[in-house]
Design a protein around this motif. Structure first.
Motif, mmCIF file in Angstrom:
data_model
loop_
_atom_site.group_PDB
_atom_site.id
_atom_site.type_symbol
_atom_site.label_atom_id
_atom_site.label_comp_id
_atom_site.label_asym_id
_atom_site.label_seq_id
_atom_site.Cartn_x
_atom_site.Cartn_y
_atom_site.Cartn_z
ATOM 1 N N ALA A 1 11.986 14.505 44.856
ATOM 2 C CA ALA A 1 12.890 13.945 43.840
ATOM 3 C C ALA A 1 12.207 13.991 42.477
ATOM 4 N N VAL A 2 13.036 14.015 41.447
ATOM 5 C CA VAL A 2 12.530 14.031 40.079
ATOM 6 C C VAL A 2 13.033 12.774 39.373
ATOM 7 N N PRO B 1 7.642 13.995 37.868
ATOM 8 C CA PRO B 1 8.166 13.586 36.555
ATOM 9 C C PRO B 1 9.097 14.664 36.004
ATOM 10 N N HIS B 2 10.048 14.263 35.205
ATOM 11 C CA HIS B 2 11.029 15.192 34.658
ATOM 12 C C HIS B 2 10.374 16.244 33.760
ATOM 13 N N LEU C 1 -2.559 13.528 39.053
ATOM 14 C CA LEU C 1 -2.351 13.605 37.603
ATOM 15 C C LEU C 1 -1.758 14.946 37.218
ATOM 16 N N ASN C 2 -0.783 14.920 36.326
ATOM 17 C CA ASN C 2 -0.236 16.198 35.861
ATOM 18 C C ASN C 2 -1.161 16.795 34.783
ATOM 19 N N GLU C 3 -0.971 18.082 34.542
ATOM 20 C CA GLU C 3 -1.737 18.748 33.494
ATOM 21 C C GLU C 3 -0.817 18.893 32.289
ATOM 22 N N ARG C 4 -1.402 18.732 31.092
ATOM 23 C CA ARG C 4 -0.552 18.734 29.895
ATOM 24 C C ARG C 4 -1.014 19.761 28.867
ATOM 25 N N PRO C 5 -0.861 21.061 29.196
ATOM 26 C CA PRO C 5 -1.354 22.087 28.275
ATOM 27 C C PRO C 5 -0.594 22.131 26.945
ATOM 28 N N HIS C 6 0.653 21.588 26.931
ATOM 29 C CA HIS C 6 1.444 21.600 25.687
ATOM 30 C C HIS C 6 1.574 20.198 25.103
ATOM 31 N N CYS D 1 4.377 14.947 28.034
ATOM 32 C CA CYS D 1 5.842 14.877 28.249
ATOM 33 C C CYS D 1 6.595 16.176 27.991
ATOM 34 N N ILE D 2 5.934 17.326 27.913
ATOM 35 C CA ILE D 2 6.688 18.573 27.742
ATOM 36 C C ILE D 2 6.004 19.694 28.529
#
Ligand code: SF4
Length: 231
Positions: free
Chosen positions: A152-153, A110-111, A197-202, A205-206
């Motif tokens: 790819a992104v 993901p971007h 799954l991505n990690e989202r410490p902030h 989407c950022i």
């Protein structure tokens, strides 16, 4: 009740109809139970027993909406249901021991994994990254170079679909949030996808992160032994 209520009405139409209805219902119940058992045994054994690639399609198209419905009834959040679906899908993909050549394996990111302040455009070509190390794009490029797999992104579902159409991968390692992974896995079927799954410490989407070891594990799950470069 499902069986008895229609039986009463059907008997009034034709004496043979209740028997036909019972037979159809029995076949449906048998298929549901055998499908469920097959799913459980495939996951427990971690190996393809019988038609696990078809099971994957069934899970994506039929079981997932049912899981969402059940989750709503029992107060389980959509996010948790999606996490379970991704896990279930990953188990089935791994049990099917899909093997692919490195140049037909795509790592799709993901971007939001790119550093928010980085001004380099990497969506068209991820190799534009200067490798400063402020975000994990640098490590992920090094990892995919090591195994000679594509990377790819994508900024969203539409671009992700275009990347898949253009690259025609045989297998995908996808990193994203619950929402994008579930829709991506469903849309990409029959291409096998291992979702991470991505990690989202902030927050979402950022400046998101991903466990590089999990990406590496998923790449190795797909690669043919002869395609793996010695580390
Ligand atoms: S590692 Fe690459 S993408 Fe990330 S901030 Fe540095 S130059 Fe930008």
């Amino acid at each position: 009740m499902l069986w008895y209520v229609p039986m009463v009405g059907l008997r009034n139409i034709h004496p043979f109809l209740p028997l036909l209805f019972t037979l159809i219902l029995a076949i449906l119940v048998f298929l549901m139970f055998s499908g469920g058992l097959l799913l459980v045994f495939t996951i427990l054994r971690g190996k393809d027993i019988f038609l696990s690639h078809k099971l994957r399609g069934l899970v994506a198209k039929v079981l997932f909406p049912f899981m969402i419905l059940m989750g709503r009834l029992f107060g389980v959040s959509k996010e948790k249901v999606k996490q379970s679906f991704i896990e279930l899908n990953n188990h089935l993909v791994r049990s099917n021991t899909h093997r692919t050549r490195p140049n037909r394996l795509l790592v799709l990111l993901p971007h939001c994994i790119q550093d928010f302040e980085c001004e380099i455009k990497i969506t068209g070509n991820v190799k534009n990254c200067k490798g400063c190390g402020k975000c994990e794009i640098k490590d992920l490029i090094e990892l995919t170079d090591q195994y000679q797999v594509k990377i790819a992104v994508a900024t969203g579902g539409t671009l992700a679909r275009r990347i898949i159409v253009e690259n025609r991968p045989e297998a995908i390692v996808a990193v994203a949030c619950e929402l994008d992974l579930t829709s991506g896995i469903q849309d990409s079927y029959p291409i096998p996808v291992i979702g991470i799954l991505n990690e989202r410490p902030h927050g979402p989407c950022i400046n998101t992160k991903v466990d590089i070891q999990k990406v590496k594990g998923a790449i190795l799950d797909f690669l043919e032994p002869q395609g793996v470069t010695t580390i």
